[in-house]
Write a protein that holds these residues in place. Structure first.
Motif, PDB file in Angstrom:
ATOM      1  N   ASP A  77      43.193  38.558  41.426  1.00 18.52           N
ATOM      2  CA  ASP A  77      44.358  38.790  42.489  1.00 18.52           C
ATOM      3  C   ASP A  77      44.006  37.784  43.573  1.00 18.52           C
ATOM      4  O   ASP A  77      43.051  38.304  44.612  1.00 18.52           O
ATOM      5  CB  ASP A  77      44.626  39.931  42.746  1.00 18.52           C
ATOM      6  CG  ASP A  77      45.697  40.333  43.691  1.00 18.52           C
ATOM      7  OD1 ASP A  77      46.456  39.192  44.252  1.00 18.52           O
ATOM      8  OD2 ASP A  77      46.026  41.437  44.002  1.00 18.52           O
ATOM      9  N   GLY A  78      44.290  36.415  43.815  1.00 19.05           N
ATOM     10  CA  GLY A  78      43.910  35.711  44.886  1.00 19.05           C
ATOM     11  C   GLY A  78      42.555  35.360  44.893  1.00 19.05           C
ATOM     12  O   GLY A  78      42.137  34.961  43.687  1.00 19.05           O
ATOM     13  N   LEU A  79      41.882  35.645  45.977  1.00 22.81           N
ATOM     14  CA  LEU A  79      40.571  35.071  46.170  1.00 22.81           C
ATOM     15  C   LEU A  79      39.470  36.503  45.728  1.00 22.81           C
ATOM     16  O   LEU A  79      38.498  36.312  46.063  1.00 22.81           O
ATOM     17  CB  LEU A  79      40.245  34.369  47.660  1.00 22.81           C
ATOM     18  CG  LEU A  79      40.892  33.205  47.723  1.00 22.81           C
ATOM     19  CD1 LEU A  79      40.924  32.876  49.138  1.00 22.81           C
ATOM     20  CD2 LEU A  79      40.197  32.056  47.042  1.00 22.81           C
ATOM     21  N   LYS A  80      40.110  37.703  45.378  1.00 28.37           N
ATOM     22  CA  LYS A  80      39.237  38.938  45.435  1.00 28.37           C
ATOM     23  C   LYS A  80      38.037  38.627  44.544  1.00 28.37           C
ATOM     24  O   LYS A  80      37.090  39.292  44.595  1.00 28.37           O
ATOM     25  CB  LYS A  80      40.103  39.902  44.882  1.00 28.37           C
ATOM     26  CG  LYS A  80      41.056  40.282  46.054  1.00 28.37           C
ATOM     27  CD  LYS A  80      42.088  41.553  45.521  1.00 28.37           C
ATOM     28  CE  LYS A  80      42.927  41.993  46.674  1.00 28.37           C
ATOM     29  NZ  LYS A  80      43.937  42.831  46.102  1.00 28.37           N
ATOM     30  N   ASN A  81      38.076  38.067  43.379  1.00 27.79           N
ATOM     31  CA  ASN A  81      37.090  37.889  42.223  1.00 27.79           C
ATOM     32  C   ASN A  81      36.606  36.536  42.189  1.00 27.79           C
ATOM     33  O   ASN A  81      35.634  36.127  41.383  1.00 27.79           O
ATOM     34  CB  ASN A  81      37.603  38.159  40.766  1.00 27.79           C
ATOM     35  CG  ASN A  81      38.015  39.687  40.808  1.00 27.79           C
ATOM     36  OD1 ASN A  81      37.690  40.600  41.422  1.00 27.79           O
ATOM     37  ND2 ASN A  81      39.074  39.863  40.036  1.00 27.79           N
ATOM     38  N   GLY A 104      44.217  35.250  54.081  1.00 23.01           N
ATOM     39  CA  GLY A 104      43.900  36.635  54.934  1.00 23.01           C
ATOM     40  C   GLY A 104      43.115  37.433  54.585  1.00 23.01           C
ATOM     41  O   GLY A 104      42.488  38.193  55.331  1.00 23.01           O
ATOM     42  N   ALA A 105      43.225  37.701  53.058  1.00 22.65           N
ATOM     43  CA  ALA A 105      42.383  38.799  52.482  1.00 22.65           C
ATOM     44  C   ALA A 105      41.176  38.390  52.043  1.00 22.65           C
ATOM     45  O   ALA A 105      40.358  39.450  51.595  1.00 22.65           O
ATOM     46  CB  ALA A 105      43.251  39.301  51.332  1.00 22.65           C
ATOM     47  N   ALA A 106      40.605  37.319  52.548  1.00 31.90           N
ATOM     48  CA  ALA A 106      39.205  37.092  51.881  1.00 31.90           C
ATOM     49  C   ALA A 106      38.354  36.532  53.215  1.00 31.90           C
ATOM     50  O   ALA A 106      38.598  35.210  53.603  1.00 31.90           O
ATOM     51  CB  ALA A 106      39.379  35.783  50.758  1.00 31.90           C
ATOM     52  N   GLU A 107      37.737  37.586  53.839  1.00 37.48           N
ATOM     53  CA  GLU A 107      36.912  37.071  55.095  1.00 37.48           C
ATOM     54  C   GLU A 107      35.966  36.107  54.771  1.00 37.48           C
ATOM     55  O   GLU A 107      35.563  35.212  55.962  1.00 37.48           O
ATOM     56  CB  GLU A 107      36.262  38.272  55.567  1.00 37.48           C
ATOM     57  CG  GLU A 107      37.568  38.973  56.386  1.00 37.48           C
ATOM     58  CD  GLU A 107      37.961  38.570  57.983  1.00 37.48           C
ATOM     59  OE1 GLU A 107      37.133  37.943  58.684  1.00 37.48           O
ATOM     60  OE2 GLU A 107      39.143  38.367  58.123  1.00 37.48           O
ATOM     61  N   TRP A 108      35.511  36.141  53.618  1.00 42.56           N
ATOM     62  CA  TRP A 108      34.255  35.094  53.126  1.00 42.56           C
ATOM     63  C   TRP A 108      34.567  33.810  53.264  1.00 42.56           C
ATOM     64  O   TRP A 108      33.740  32.909  53.274  1.00 42.56           O
ATOM     65  CB  TRP A 108      33.761  35.606  51.827  1.00 42.56           C
ATOM     66  CG  TRP A 108      34.703  35.326  50.862  1.00 42.56           C
ATOM     67  CD1 TRP A 108      35.672  36.274  50.061  1.00 42.56           C
ATOM     68  CD2 TRP A 108      34.624  34.121  49.939  1.00 42.56           C
ATOM     69  NE1 TRP A 108      36.237  35.831  49.076  1.00 42.56           N
ATOM     70  CE2 TRP A 108      36.024  34.502  48.968  1.00 42.56           C
ATOM     71  CE3 TRP A 108      34.198  33.116  50.090  1.00 42.56           C
ATOM     72  CZ2 TRP A 108      36.117  33.593  48.173  1.00 42.56           C
ATOM     73  CZ3 TRP A 108      34.626  31.960  49.091  1.00 42.56           C
ATOM     74  CH2 TRP A 108      35.673  32.237  47.974  1.00 42.56           C
TER      75      TRP A 108
END
Length: 227
Positions: A77-81, A104-108
């Motif tokens: 889901d997006g950049l989560k994995n 915005g959901a991936a601070e890394w």
């Protein structure tokens, strides 16, 4: 065995730095990572998608070109994995609002070694504003015409320095004084969107917001030499 990309995807591929682990987020058929490996731009790529169906399509592409050792298929889901050692991140073929939410959901990704290649299908202004508000800078932009439509591709890096731009920058970027046919088409597309939004807001009685769009349009027409 060669693989030819659409002009839109080729424009994104042109921005990718060579020799780095690359992820294509929302990969669909996996054509972009396959192309990058076949061209020797990277030997380690990720084809990621939120849907099982698209990921199976990508698997067929990987198997067709015998790239199983070079391309990893990831349901995400997006950049989560996406592994955080990925240095090139491509997100293409989705709306700019969703793209900004994914980033915005991936601070890394707030890392100076990470390069973003972003090709929003719509609402490119949301992507530019997100980048500016979150410490990224756009080092290059490119417009491209594909199947009668014009698109923008953005190349961006993290610096940590947030910046605030005039509203028209979010809609036009550095293309406001451009002279190529595709740049002009992109400018006209954005002006058409702004004009439509302004008209709709006026009809609904939201005159303050309509004036905001009108101001952006007026500045665009003043700054844009060809408008």
């Amino acid at each position: 065995m060669s693989l030819i990309l659409t002009k839109r995807l080729q424009a994104a591929a042109d921005f990718v730095r060579s020799g780095r682990k690359t992820a294509d987020v929302g990969t669909d058929h996996g054509y972009l990572p396959a192309f990058l490996v076949l061209k020797g731009i990277t030997d380690c790529a990720i084809a990621a998608d939120i849907g099982i169906g698209p990921l199976e399509n990508a698997r067929k592409t990987v198997e067709k070109y015998e790239l199983e050792e070079n391309i990893q298929l990831i349901l995400s889901d997006g950049l989560k994995n996406i592994p955080d050692d990925t240095q090139e991140i491509i997100i293409a073929g989705m709306g700019g609002t969703l793209m900004a939410e994914i980033l915005g959901a991936a601070e890394w990704i707030k890392n100076e070694n990470i390069h973003l290649v972003l090709q929003p299908m719509t609402h490119s202004q949301d992507v530019r504003q997100f980048l500016c508000d979150n410490g990224f800078y756009i080092d290059a932009e490119k417009t491209v015409e594909d199947s009668g439509k014009v698109y923008i591709v953005l190349s961006a890096y993290y610096s940590g320095e947030k910046c605030r731009k005039d509203a028209y920058y979010y809609y036009f970027g550095d293309k406001i004084n451009a002279e190529s046919d595709t740049d002009i088409a992109y400018i006209k597309k954005q002006c058409s969107y702004l004009s439509s939004r302004c008209k709709g807001l006026m009809q609904s009685g939201d005159t303050d917001k309509a004036q905001m769009y009108r101001d952006i349009l007026e500045k665009a027409e003043t700054e844009g030499k060809q408008l």
